[in-house]
Every structure is written in C-alpha cells, then in structure tokens.
Design a protein around this motif. Structure first.
Motif, PDB file in Angstrom:
ATOM      1  N   LEU A 288       0.835  -1.203   0.000  1.00 41.15           N
ATOM      2  CA  LEU A 288       0.000   0.000   0.000  1.00 41.15           C
ATOM      3  C   LEU A 288       0.871   1.255   0.000  1.00 41.15           C
ATOM      4  CD1 LEU A 288      -2.713  -1.101   2.584  1.00 41.15           C
ATOM      5  CD2 LEU A 288      -3.167  -0.530   0.190  1.00 41.15           C
ATOM      6  N   GLY A 289       1.960   1.210   0.763  1.00 43.91           N
ATOM      7  CA  GLY A 289       2.864   2.348   0.821  1.00 43.91           C
ATOM      8  C   GLY A 289       3.552   2.620  -0.501  1.00 43.91           C
ATOM      9  N   LEU A 290       3.946   1.562  -1.211  1.00 49.21           N
ATOM     10  CA  LEU A 290       4.578   1.737  -2.517  1.00 49.21           C
ATOM     11  C   LEU A 290       3.627   2.404  -3.508  1.00 49.21           C
ATOM     12  CD1 LEU A 290       6.470  -1.662  -3.006  1.00 49.21           C
ATOM     13  CD2 LEU A 290       7.502   0.590  -2.689  1.00 49.21           C
ATOM     14  N   VAL A 291       2.384   1.941  -3.509  1.00 49.10           N
ATOM     15  CA  VAL A 291       1.396   2.503  -4.430  1.00 49.10           C
ATOM     16  C   VAL A 291       1.118   3.964  -4.090  1.00 49.10           C
ATOM     17  CG1 VAL A 291      -1.000   2.326  -5.230  1.00 49.10           C
ATOM     18  CG2 VAL A 291       0.374   0.257  -4.907  1.00 49.10           C
ATOM     19  N   HIS A 292       0.985   4.255  -2.801  1.00 46.36           N
ATOM     20  CA  HIS A 292       0.732   5.640  -2.375  1.00 46.36           C
ATOM     21  C   HIS A 292       1.907   6.542  -2.749  1.00 46.36           C
ATOM     22  CE1 HIS A 292      -0.628   9.005   0.058  1.00 46.36           C
ATOM     23  NE2 HIS A 292       0.557   9.027   0.643  1.00 46.36           N
ATOM     24  N   ALA A 293       3.132   6.065  -2.528  1.00 46.47           N
ATOM     25  CA  ALA A 293       4.310   6.882  -2.811  1.00 46.47           C
ATOM     26  C   ALA A 293       4.465   7.140  -4.305  1.00 46.47           C
ATOM     27  CB  ALA A 293       5.564   6.202  -2.262  1.00 46.47           C
ATOM     28  N   ALA A 294       4.115   6.147  -5.126  1.00 42.80           N
ATOM     29  CA  ALA A 294       4.234   6.317  -6.578  1.00 42.80           C
ATOM     30  C   ALA A 294       3.284   7.387  -7.086  1.00 42.80           C
ATOM     31  CB  ALA A 294       3.968   4.995  -7.283  1.00 42.80           C
ATOM     32  N   GLY A 295       2.087   7.466  -6.484  1.00 38.56           N
ATOM     33  CA  GLY A 295       1.129   8.504  -6.841  1.00 38.56           C
ATOM     34  C   GLY A 295       0.529   8.376  -8.221  1.00 38.56           C
ATOM     35  N   VAL A 296       0.799   7.262  -8.908  1.00 38.90           N
ATOM     36  CA  VAL A 296       0.252   7.080 -10.258  1.00 38.90           C
ATOM     37  C   VAL A 296      -1.236   6.793 -10.205  1.00 38.90           C
ATOM     38  CG1 VAL A 296       0.387   5.669 -12.353  1.00 38.90           C
ATOM     39  CG2 VAL A 296       2.480   6.242 -11.083  1.00 38.90           C
ATOM     40  N   THR A 297      -1.618   5.962  -9.247  1.00 37.57           N
ATOM     41  CA  THR A 297      -3.018   5.596  -9.047  1.00 37.57           C
ATOM     42  C   THR A 297      -3.418   5.974  -7.624  1.00 37.57           C
ATOM     43  OG1 THR A 297      -2.733   3.715 -10.535  1.00 37.57           O
ATOM     44  CG2 THR A 297      -4.686   3.714  -9.143  1.00 37.57           C
ATOM     45  N   PRO A 298      -4.542   6.637  -7.429  1.00 42.74           N
ATOM     46  CA  PRO A 298      -4.963   6.960  -6.059  1.00 42.74           C
ATOM     47  C   PRO A 298      -5.132   5.699  -5.225  1.00 42.74           C
ATOM     48  CG  PRO A 298      -6.286   8.153  -7.667  1.00 42.74           C
ATOM     49  CD  PRO A 298      -5.494   7.140  -8.434  1.00 42.74           C
ATOM     50  N   LEU A 299      -4.643   5.742  -4.011  1.00 37.78           N
ATOM     51  CA  LEU A 299      -4.802   4.608  -3.114  1.00 37.78           C
ATOM     52  C   LEU A 299      -6.290   4.398  -2.832  1.00 37.78           C
ATOM     53  CD1 LEU A 299      -2.923   2.669  -1.485  1.00 37.78           C
ATOM     54  CD2 LEU A 299      -3.353   4.149   0.481  1.00 37.78           C
ATOM     55  N   PRO A 300      -6.809   3.183  -2.992  1.00 37.76           N
ATOM     56  CA  PRO A 300      -8.236   2.974  -2.714  1.00 37.76           C
ATOM     57  C   PRO A 300      -8.560   3.268  -1.254  1.00 37.76           C
ATOM     58  CG  PRO A 300      -7.083   0.869  -2.986  1.00 37.76           C
ATOM     59  CD  PRO A 300      -6.134   1.938  -3.409  1.00 37.76           C
ATOM     60  N   ARG A 301      -9.674   3.920  -1.028  1.00 39.10           N
ATOM     61  CA  ARG A 301     -10.131   4.252   0.322  1.00 39.10           C
ATOM     62  C   ARG A 301     -11.413   3.480   0.597  1.00 39.10           C
ATOM     63  NH1 ARG A 301      -8.680   9.038   3.092  1.00 39.10           N
ATOM     64  NH2 ARG A 301      -6.915  10.030   2.063  1.00 39.10           N
ATOM     65  N   GLN A 302     -11.479   2.888   1.754  1.00 38.33           N
ATOM     66  CA  GLN A 302     -12.678   2.153   2.138  1.00 38.33           C
ATOM     67  C   GLN A 302     -13.713   3.107   2.759  1.00 38.33           C
ATOM     68  OE1 GLN A 302     -12.852  -1.254   1.172  1.00 38.33           O
ATOM     69  NE2 GLN A 302     -11.218  -0.151   0.125  1.00 38.33           N
ATOM     70  N   PRO A 303     -14.992   2.777   2.658  1.00 38.98           N
ATOM     71  CA  PRO A 303     -16.036   3.658   3.212  1.00 38.98           C
ATOM     72  C   PRO A 303     -16.134   3.529   4.728  1.00 38.98           C
ATOM     73  CG  PRO A 303     -17.031   1.724   2.203  1.00 38.98           C
ATOM     74  CD  PRO A 303     -15.571   1.638   1.914  1.00 38.98           C
ATOM     75  N   ASN A 304     -15.084   3.975   5.393  1.00 38.32           N
ATOM     76  CA  ASN A 304     -15.035   4.024   6.849  1.00 38.32           C
ATOM     77  C   ASN A 304     -14.600   5.418   7.277  1.00 38.32           C
ATOM     78  OD1 ASN A 304     -15.419   1.086   7.231  1.00 38.32           O
ATOM     79  ND2 ASN A 304     -13.321   0.902   6.456  1.00 38.32           N
ATOM     80  N   ILE A 305     -14.836   5.727   8.529  1.00 38.11           N
ATOM     81  CA  ILE A 305     -14.319   6.955   9.134  1.00 38.11           C
ATOM     82  C   ILE A 305     -13.336   6.538  10.212  1.00 38.11           C
ATOM     83  CG2 ILE A 305     -14.882   9.015  10.465  1.00 38.11           C
ATOM     84  CD1 ILE A 305     -17.697   8.885   9.185  1.00 38.11           C
ATOM     85  N   VAL A 306     -12.113   7.068  10.126  1.00 41.19           N
ATOM     86  CA  VAL A 306     -11.051   6.692  11.059  1.00 41.19           C
ATOM     87  C   VAL A 306     -10.683   7.913  11.895  1.00 41.19           C
ATOM     88  CG1 VAL A 306      -8.754   5.699  11.310  1.00 41.19           C
ATOM     89  CG2 VAL A 306     -10.196   5.021   9.364  1.00 41.19           C
ATOM     90  N   LEU A 307     -10.778   7.765  13.198  1.00 41.14           N
ATOM     91  CA  LEU A 307     -10.478   8.861  14.121  1.00 41.14           C
ATOM     92  C   LEU A 307      -9.095   8.659  14.727  1.00 41.14           C
ATOM     93  CD1 LEU A 307     -13.917   9.101  15.966  1.00 41.14           C
ATOM     94  CD2 LEU A 307     -13.155  10.340  13.917  1.00 41.14           C
ATOM     95  N   ILE A 308      -8.250   9.700  14.640  1.00 47.34           N
ATOM     96  CA  ILE A 308      -6.917   9.662  15.217  1.00 47.34           C
ATOM     97  C   ILE A 308      -6.764  10.840  16.167  1.00 47.34           C
ATOM     98  CG2 ILE A 308      -5.894   8.458  13.247  1.00 47.34           C
ATOM     99  CD1 ILE A 308      -4.832  11.132  12.247  1.00 47.34           C
ATOM    100  N   GLY A 309      -5.794  10.751  17.060  1.00 42.96           N
ATOM    101  CA  GLY A 309      -5.570  11.819  18.031  1.00 42.96           C
ATOM    102  C   GLY A 309      -5.033  11.252  19.324  1.00 42.96           C
ATOM    103  N   LEU A 310      -4.532  12.137  20.174  1.00 42.03           N
ATOM    104  CA  LEU A 310      -3.973  11.700  21.457  1.00 42.03           C
ATOM    105  C   LEU A 310      -5.032  11.079  22.354  1.00 42.03           C
ATOM    106  CD1 LEU A 310      -1.467  14.450  22.686  1.00 42.03           C
ATOM    107  CD2 LEU A 310      -0.945  12.139  21.875  1.00 42.03           C
ATOM    108  N   MET A 311      -4.561  10.319  23.335  1.00 41.14           N
ATOM    109  CA  MET A 311      -5.461   9.750  24.342  1.00 41.14           C
ATOM    110  C   MET A 311      -6.259  10.864  25.010  1.00 41.14           C
ATOM    111  SD  MET A 311      -2.703   8.900  27.380  1.00 41.14           S
ATOM    112  CE  MET A 311      -1.310   8.451  26.340  1.00 41.14           C
TER     113      MET A 311
END
Length: 482
Positions: A288-311
């Motif tokens: 996944l990282g190789l594909v994202h770094a290449a930027g030729v094809t958009p990395l597929p995104r799943q229909p989820n919501i991901v929450l990040i942040g400190l505790m």
C-alpha cells in the motif's frame, strides 16, 4: 559451519541472517563493492564483493578467504536480464563456485518455472522439467552442475514479501488481469521470502541433496486469489486476457507439490498468501505504501471513518455518536487488542512492554482490512509505527481530533488504563511532549483536523459526519468519471 552465500537480495540476505543467528559463520557475496559496503554497515556477518560470472574473480576470492567453506548457496539474481545474463550469472556462476570450493555442499536456487505444464496437473520433483524457453533451459543446466557435485537444488515458487508482491501491487495500480485458462487464470504457486530463506537454511544445514520444490501449502487460480484480494481491498475484479506469449519464462498452469520438502521437517511460517497478509506485519502495509508513494493511481479508500488523536481527545465518545447518526458500526482498536490478548492494556505493557503492545495494535489494525461501514477509533500512538500509516490511509477518511494538553490531562486524570501516563508526576507535561512528537504525524496523515476545545462532542460528531459525507461523495464522482 562456514557458509558462502552468493547473492544477498530478497532471499539471500534473509538466509544469511538466519544462519548467523544460529551461530554459523556467514560470508555474503554481492556483485558490487558498493552493495557489499552497504550490507557491511548494516549486518553482523561478513560481506565481500565478487562477480561470480568471472572465474578469475571467484578464484581470487577463494584464495582471499583461505579457509574451508562447508557450503555454498547460489541465489544471485539475473537482474531481470535475458538469456545472456542467465548464462553468466546462473550457469557460469554456479560452475565457478563449485570449481573454487570443491569440498563445499552446493545449493543452487532455481525456479518452479522450469516446469512447463499447462493442464493444471500436480507436479513434483519427478515430473518432467523441460522448459521451452532459453532462460528455462539455462536454469536446468545450472541445476545439473549443482546436482552433479552432490549438492541440491531448491526450486522456488513465486517469491513475495514486504515490498514485493506483484500480484497485489498490480491490482492496486489497476493493471492486473486474469490470464487464460477459460477466464480462471493460471494457478499461482507462491512462497514468502522468509519461508524461502528458511528452506535454504534447512537444506544446507541438513546437507539434503537432490531437488526440492519450495512452495507454500495453498495453490489458487488467479481468479480465486484476485476475488479475495478485491473483497479485502474494496476493488473491482480485473478483466481477462490471453497469456502473453513473450513472457520470459513462458506461461504455465500447474500445482507445485511441496510434499518432499515437508517430509524433511520443513514447515512454512505462512501456509498461504492470505495467512501472510494477515500475520506478516509489513506485507500489506508495504505494498500500500509503494502505491501511495508512486502517486500514479490513487490509493483505494474504504467507506469508513477513522479517528486519530492523542489519548483523551474524544475519539471513543465522538465515534459512538457518529455511529448513531449514520448507522455505522463502531470499532475501537484498543478493544480489539484486549479481546485478542485476553488481558488489559496495562497488563500487556507490564508483560510485553510498549513494543509488544504496538505489535498487537498493528495486528488489530490489519484485521480491519476488508471492513466497511465502520467508525474506527484508534489508539493515540498508532501513528508512531510507520507500517500502520498506509493501512490507516486505505481504511477510510481520516479525522484528527485535536485537543490541548491541559484538557487531555483533565480527561485522563481518573483513567488507570493509560500506561504511558502511569507513574507520571506531571501528566500534562507528558501529554505536551507526546503532542509535540506526534503532531507532525497527525497533520501529515489526516484528511481533516478538528480542534475540539470549543465544541461539544455532538458538534464534533456532526462535523466528522458531514465532512466524511462530502469526501466520499466527491471521490465517488471522480471514480465514476474516470
């Protein structure tokens, strides 16, 4: 024992690591001095530059080493060259090594591509191996040199591992296809690089002569494999096409049996490609990282919501509200870790340390591949592991809930389930340090940053929901146009 490994690439380097860890004396050969120097700086075993296609270079190396070599492993690469390179690296290379080290047990690393069968039959080491391409015939010639010396041949199936999986990479980049066999595609015979290296070490240390197929326990057609991968990564099944007649090693369709190698006591760590996707901490994320770094094809995104942040930033509270608003399922990676481990997070930290917890956390994240319609609350430190970042990007729309350390300290003050704060005289200062360290990671990863200081959890949840709706609506529109 003293082992000389010619070729320290994907498999050779791993074999050298395993042999050294087991107490053997290892000398790794690379084609160039630059490669030898890079390995010498990173590895505890000895490295030497040597062009094995050059007889004089190998003879000079033997004189320089001046001590008995017990075994030689030839696993050098042709660097995707044609017949001339195969002749030089494989045939001439193994011939020069056997001549320079006549007392050594010679193991030649070959390929299951020497089996040309096309009818889906099971092939073992007694099956005809009469390839119709020059490259395949040269592999067989090199095999015979090792066998005639009393050594062994390891015929490796398609090698994959972290940073190397043409099957998944081509699928993610939109260039995969199902080739031949009435729309089912050829049978895939594969082996994880770690298991391939372990097989070489097993054969050398046991001095097992003869031919051995090195493949995992599961053969699938291209269609079967790609259907599962598409379900896991949310992609459309590729189309079909006729096999490419110009494939360097030809097109084949057979089931490679590993029964003989199994009978010697070898067992693969990854019985199948999908076991590796689940259990190898770096396989899926690296591709996944190789594909994202290449930027030729958009990395597929799943229909989820991901929450990040400190505790303490409100990920669980906000996440549960969002699920109620839109009917998604709520998932908490910390809860997944606890359920799998059968113990609390403080217990995991006490028994396994933070490193052990992070491994479990990464495994919990990988277990979410293929999930859709979820709001995923992640642990505050999940972004500190580089292997997690490509998976987080793929899993869905990323929202960073940003709260100031003073507010975080108040929210976490009565919670004993925070090992990173336990024993801290000044939790606020610790949270400030964590935010300083992690802020650039959150910022680089997030699709949206919400400062929650002046917002209620309900207001924050509404912002998350609406921004995600707009994001996926726009993405769907772009995908439909393309």
């Amino acid at each position: 024992m003293k082992v000389l490994i010619a070729g320290c690439g994907c498999v050779g380097e791993r074999a050298a690591d395993l042999l050294h860890a087991a107490g053997h004396d290892v000398i790794g050969l690379t084609h160039s001095p630059e490669s030898a120097a890079r390995l010498a700086a990173a590895k505890p075993w000895r490295t030497e530059p040597c062009d094995i296609s050059n007889r004089d270079a190998v003879t000079a190396l033997a004189a320089k080493i001046s001590t008995n070599i017990d075994a030689v492993i030839h696993c050098a690469s042709s660097s995707r060259g044609g017949a001339a390179m195969y002749q030089a690296v494989y045939v001439d290379g193994i011939r020069h090594l056997v001549a320079a080290f006549p007392q050594a047990f010679a193991l030649y690393t070959s390929s299951t591509s020497v089996y040309p069968q096309v009818d889906g039959e099971i092939v073992d080491e007694t099956s005809p191996a009469e390839p119709d391409r020059d490259t395949g015939r040269l592999l067989r010639e090199a095999e015979n040199i090792a066998l005639d010396s009393g050594g062994a041949v390891a015929r490796l199936a398609g090698i994959y591992g972290p940073g190397r999986s043409f099957l998944l990479k081509n699928l993610l980049e939109g260039i995969a296809a199902i080739e031949g066999n009435h729309g089912q595609g050829r049978l895939l015979n594969q082996i994880h690089a770690d298991d391939a290296a372990a097989a070489l070490v097993h054969l050398v240390t046991q001095r097992l002569s003869g031919i051995f197929n090195v493949a995992d326990d599961a053969q699938m057609t291209q269609r079967q494999c790609l259907e599962r991968l598409c379900a896991t990564f949310g992609l459309k099944l590729p189309g079909t096409r006729e096999p490419d007649p110009n494939r360097k090693r030809g097109w084949s369709h057979k089931r490679v049996s590993n029964t003989k190698l199994h009978a010697t006591g070898w067992q693969p760590q990854y019985a199948s490609y999908f076991d590796a996707l689940r259990d190898d901490p770096d396989l899926a994320s690296s591709i996944l990282g190789l594909v994202h770094a290449a930027g030729v094809t958009p990395l597929p995104r799943q229909p989820n919501i991901v929450l990040i942040g400190l505790m303490g930033s409100g990920k669980t509270t906000v996440g549960r509200i969002v699920t109620q608003m839109i009917g998604f399922q709520f998932v908490d990676t910390d809860h997944l870790v606890v359920e799998t481990a059968g113990k609390t997070i403080p217990e995991i930290f006490a028994e396994e340390g933070e490193a052990g917890f992070r491994l479990r956390e990464s495994a919990a994240l990988r277990s979410l591949l293929g999930r859709r319609g979820c709001v995923i609350a992640t642990g505050g430190g999940i972004i500190t592991q580089p292997r997690n970042l490509p998976i987080l990007r793929h899993l869905g729309y990323l929202v960073w809930l940003d709260a100031d350390p003073e507010r975080l300290a108040r929210r976490t003050a009565m919670n004993n389930n925070r090992p990173l704060l336990n024993g801290e005289e000044d939790p606020k200062a610790k949270l400030e340090r964590l935010l300083t360290e992690r802020k650039p990671l959150y910022k680089a990863l997030a699709d949206l940053r919400i400062k929650t200081a002046e917002l209620t959890p309900q207001e924050t949840a509404y912002g998350v929901m609406e921004s995600a709706r707009v994001f996926f609506a726009r993405r769907q529109k772009l995908e439909s146009v393309s």
